[in-house]
Design a protein around this motif. Structure first.
Motif, PDB file in Angstrom:
ATOM      1  N   VAL A  55       1.920  -6.902  11.727  1.00 28.40           N
ATOM      2  CA  VAL A  55       3.084  -6.015  11.605  1.00 28.40           C
ATOM      3  C   VAL A  55       3.562  -6.010  10.156  1.00 28.40           C
ATOM      4  O   VAL A  55       3.829  -4.953   9.574  1.00 28.40           O
ATOM      5  CB  VAL A  55       4.217  -6.433  12.568  1.00 28.40           C
ATOM      6  CG1 VAL A  55       5.514  -5.685  12.249  1.00 28.40           C
ATOM      7  CG2 VAL A  55       3.807  -6.201  14.016  1.00 28.40           C
ATOM      8  N   VAL A  56       3.633  -7.192   9.559  1.00 26.11           N
ATOM      9  CA  VAL A  56       4.038  -7.297   8.153  1.00 26.11           C
ATOM     10  C   VAL A  56       3.039  -6.537   7.283  1.00 26.11           C
ATOM     11  O   VAL A  56       3.436  -5.776   6.384  1.00 26.11           O
ATOM     12  CB  VAL A  56       4.149  -8.771   7.712  1.00 26.11           C
ATOM     13  CG1 VAL A  56       4.324  -8.877   6.198  1.00 26.11           C
ATOM     14  CG2 VAL A  56       5.302  -9.451   8.432  1.00 26.11           C
ATOM     15  N   ASN A  57       1.743  -6.725   7.549  1.00 28.07           N
ATOM     16  CA  ASN A  57       0.723  -6.017   6.769  1.00 28.07           C
ATOM     17  C   ASN A  57       0.879  -4.515   6.881  1.00 28.07           C
ATOM     18  O   ASN A  57       0.750  -3.786   5.896  1.00 28.07           O
ATOM     19  CB  ASN A  57      -0.680  -6.436   7.223  1.00 28.07           C
ATOM     20  CG  ASN A  57      -1.014  -7.859   6.862  1.00 28.07           C
ATOM     21  OD1 ASN A  57      -0.428  -8.437   5.963  1.00 28.07           O
ATOM     22  ND2 ASN A  57      -1.957  -8.430   7.584  1.00 28.07           N
ATOM     23  N   LEU A  58       1.154  -4.017   8.095  1.00 27.38           N
ATOM     24  CA  LEU A  58       1.368  -2.581   8.289  1.00 27.38           C
ATOM     25  C   LEU A  58       2.581  -2.082   7.513  1.00 27.38           C
ATOM     26  O   LEU A  58       2.536  -1.020   6.885  1.00 27.38           O
ATOM     27  CB  LEU A  58       1.532  -2.255   9.771  1.00 27.38           C
ATOM     28  CG  LEU A  58       0.250  -2.229  10.591  1.00 27.38           C
ATOM     29  CD1 LEU A  58       0.577  -2.138  12.081  1.00 27.38           C
ATOM     30  CD2 LEU A  58      -0.626  -1.058  10.173  1.00 27.38           C
ATOM     31  N   ARG A  59       3.656  -2.854   7.546  1.00 28.52           N
ATOM     32  CA  ARG A  59       4.875  -2.445   6.835  1.00 28.52           C
ATOM     33  C   ARG A  59       4.632  -2.405   5.329  1.00 28.52           C
ATOM     34  O   ARG A  59       5.062  -1.457   4.653  1.00 28.52           O
ATOM     35  CB  ARG A  59       6.030  -3.386   7.178  1.00 28.52           C
ATOM     36  CG  ARG A  59       6.547  -3.163   8.581  1.00 28.52           C
ATOM     37  CD  ARG A  59       7.655  -4.113   8.945  1.00 28.52           C
ATOM     38  NE  ARG A  59       8.166  -3.801  10.276  1.00 28.52           N
ATOM     39  CZ  ARG A  59       8.853  -4.648  11.018  1.00 28.52           C
ATOM     40  NH1 ARG A  59       9.131  -5.861  10.574  1.00 28.52           N
ATOM     41  NH2 ARG A  59       9.282  -4.291  12.215  1.00 28.52           N
ATOM     42  N   VAL A  60       3.944  -3.410   4.805  1.00 22.30           N
ATOM     43  CA  VAL A  60       3.634  -3.438   3.370  1.00 22.30           C
ATOM     44  C   VAL A  60       2.741  -2.255   3.009  1.00 22.30           C
ATOM     45  O   VAL A  60       2.962  -1.578   2.002  1.00 22.30           O
ATOM     46  CB  VAL A  60       2.971  -4.776   2.981  1.00 22.30           C
ATOM     47  CG1 VAL A  60       2.392  -4.725   1.572  1.00 22.30           C
ATOM     48  CG2 VAL A  60       3.967  -5.918   3.107  1.00 22.30           C
ATOM     49  N   THR A  61       1.748  -1.996   3.849  1.00 22.40           N
ATOM     50  CA  THR A  61       0.840  -0.877   3.604  1.00 22.40           C
ATOM     51  C   THR A  61       1.592   0.453   3.650  1.00 22.40           C
ATOM     52  O   THR A  61       1.374   1.328   2.803  1.00 22.40           O
ATOM     53  CB  THR A  61      -0.307  -0.885   4.623  1.00 22.40           C
ATOM     54  OG1 THR A  61      -0.970  -2.147   4.561  1.00 22.40           O
ATOM     55  CG2 THR A  61      -1.304   0.209   4.352  1.00 22.40           C
ATOM     56  N   ASP A  62       2.471   0.625   4.615  1.00 24.45           N
ATOM     57  CA  ASP A  62       3.266   1.858   4.710  1.00 24.45           C
ATOM     58  C   ASP A  62       4.131   2.043   3.460  1.00 24.45           C
ATOM     59  O   ASP A  62       4.262   3.158   2.945  1.00 24.45           O
ATOM     60  CB  ASP A  62       4.145   1.848   5.954  1.00 24.45           C
ATOM     61  CG  ASP A  62       3.367   2.107   7.234  1.00 24.45           C
ATOM     62  OD1 ASP A  62       2.214   2.593   7.154  1.00 24.45           O
ATOM     63  OD2 ASP A  62       3.913   1.813   8.321  1.00 24.45           O
ATOM     64  N   GLN A  63       4.712   0.949   2.965  1.00 28.65           N
ATOM     65  CA  GLN A  63       5.522   1.025   1.750  1.00 28.65           C
ATOM     66  C   GLN A  63       4.664   1.425   0.555  1.00 28.65           C
ATOM     67  O   GLN A  63       5.087   2.220  -0.292  1.00 28.65           O
ATOM     68  CB  GLN A  63       6.212  -0.313   1.479  1.00 28.65           C
ATOM     69  CG  GLN A  63       7.320  -0.616   2.448  1.00 28.65           C
ATOM     70  CD  GLN A  63       7.866  -2.036   2.296  1.00 28.65           C
ATOM     71  OE1 GLN A  63       7.286  -2.866   1.610  1.00 28.65           O
ATOM     72  NE2 GLN A  63       8.985  -2.301   2.950  1.00 28.65           N
ATOM     73  N   GLU A  64       3.455   0.889   0.477  1.00 28.41           N
ATOM     74  CA  GLU A  64       2.559   1.225  -0.627  1.00 28.41           C
ATOM     75  C   GLU A  64       2.128   2.688  -0.552  1.00 28.41           C
ATOM     76  O   GLU A  64       2.067   3.383  -1.565  1.00 28.41           O
ATOM     77  CB  GLU A  64       1.335   0.306  -0.630  1.00 28.41           C
ATOM     78  CG  GLU A  64       0.372   0.560  -1.763  1.00 28.41           C
ATOM     79  CD  GLU A  64       0.917   0.294  -3.165  1.00 28.41           C
ATOM     80  OE1 GLU A  64       0.195   0.609  -4.133  1.00 28.41           O
ATOM     81  OE2 GLU A  64       2.047  -0.214  -3.307  1.00 28.41           O
TER      82      GLU A  64
ATOM     83  N   GLN B 117       3.864   5.095   0.741  1.00 28.87           N
ATOM     84  CA  GLN B 117       5.043   5.860   0.336  1.00 28.87           C
ATOM     85  C   GLN B 117       5.192   5.851  -1.188  1.00 28.87           C
ATOM     86  O   GLN B 117       5.463   6.890  -1.804  1.00 28.87           O
ATOM     87  CB  GLN B 117       6.300   5.297   1.003  1.00 28.87           C
ATOM     88  CG  GLN B 117       7.547   6.102   0.727  1.00 28.87           C
ATOM     89  CD  GLN B 117       8.761   5.550   1.452  1.00 28.87           C
ATOM     90  OE1 GLN B 117       8.837   4.365   1.773  1.00 28.87           O
ATOM     91  NE2 GLN B 117       9.738   6.411   1.697  1.00 28.87           N
ATOM     92  N   ARG B 118       4.990   4.684  -1.807  1.00 27.92           N
ATOM     93  CA  ARG B 118       5.081   4.573  -3.267  1.00 27.92           C
ATOM     94  C   ARG B 118       4.024   5.456  -3.929  1.00 27.92           C
ATOM     95  O   ARG B 118       4.305   6.190  -4.875  1.00 27.92           O
ATOM     96  CB  ARG B 118       4.897   3.115  -3.705  1.00 27.92           C
ATOM     97  CG  ARG B 118       5.140   2.894  -5.204  1.00 27.92           C
ATOM     98  CD  ARG B 118       4.735   1.491  -5.642  1.00 27.92           C
ATOM     99  NE  ARG B 118       3.296   1.319  -5.664  1.00 27.92           N
ATOM    100  CZ  ARG B 118       2.481   1.774  -6.621  1.00 27.92           C
ATOM    101  NH1 ARG B 118       2.984   2.451  -7.642  1.00 27.92           N
ATOM    102  NH2 ARG B 118       1.187   1.567  -6.568  1.00 27.92           N
ATOM    103  N   LEU B 119       2.800   5.408  -3.405  1.00 29.10           N
ATOM    104  CA  LEU B 119       1.722   6.218  -3.971  1.00 29.10           C
ATOM    105  C   LEU B 119       1.977   7.715  -3.784  1.00 29.10           C
ATOM    106  O   LEU B 119       1.671   8.517  -4.675  1.00 29.10           O
ATOM    107  CB  LEU B 119       0.378   5.820  -3.351  1.00 29.10           C
ATOM    108  CG  LEU B 119      -0.130   4.448  -3.767  1.00 29.10           C
ATOM    109  CD1 LEU B 119      -1.320   4.044  -2.890  1.00 29.10           C
ATOM    110  CD2 LEU B 119      -0.495   4.409  -5.233  1.00 29.10           C
ATOM    111  N   ASN B 120       2.554   8.099  -2.650  1.00 26.56           N
ATOM    112  CA  ASN B 120       2.904   9.507  -2.436  1.00 26.56           C
ATOM    113  C   ASN B 120       3.946   9.967  -3.454  1.00 26.56           C
ATOM    114  O   ASN B 120       3.875  11.099  -3.947  1.00 26.56           O
ATOM    115  CB  ASN B 120       3.387   9.745  -1.011  1.00 26.56           C
ATOM    116  CG  ASN B 120       2.250   9.846  -0.019  1.00 26.56           C
ATOM    117  OD1 ASN B 120       1.147  10.254  -0.363  1.00 26.56           O
ATOM    118  ND2 ASN B 120       2.508   9.478   1.219  1.00 26.56           N
TER     119      ASN B 120
END
Length: 70
Positions: free
Chosen positions: A29-38, A40-43
């Motif tokens: 879950v933490v990995n998914l949240r970090v990935t989603d944040q990344e 979003q940052r890349l977008n």
């Protein structure tokens, strides 16, 4: 003392209390949240780059000599 609200995640239309998940599942879950944040940052970075590209293209067009039409 404030009462803590249970964290709930939804996966494939199923709700899960994070506290009920295994340690490994919580880690994912933490990995998914970090990935989603990344993502979003890349977008956001992509949007900035696309805006800059448009500005550069417009600046280039303004610098080009006018084509003579016959």
């Amino acid at each position: 003392m404030a009462q803590e609200k249970a964290q709930v995640i939804t996966i494939d239309d199923q709700e899960y209390n994070v506290s009920d998940l295994s340690e490994s599942a919580r880690s994912q879950v933490v990995n998914l949240r970090v990935t989603d944040q990344e993502i979003q940052r890349l977008n956001h970075q992509l949007a900035i780059a696309q805006t800059a590209r448009t500005a550069y293209a417009n600046a280039l067009k303004a610098e080009l000599p006018e084509k003579k039409t016959h």
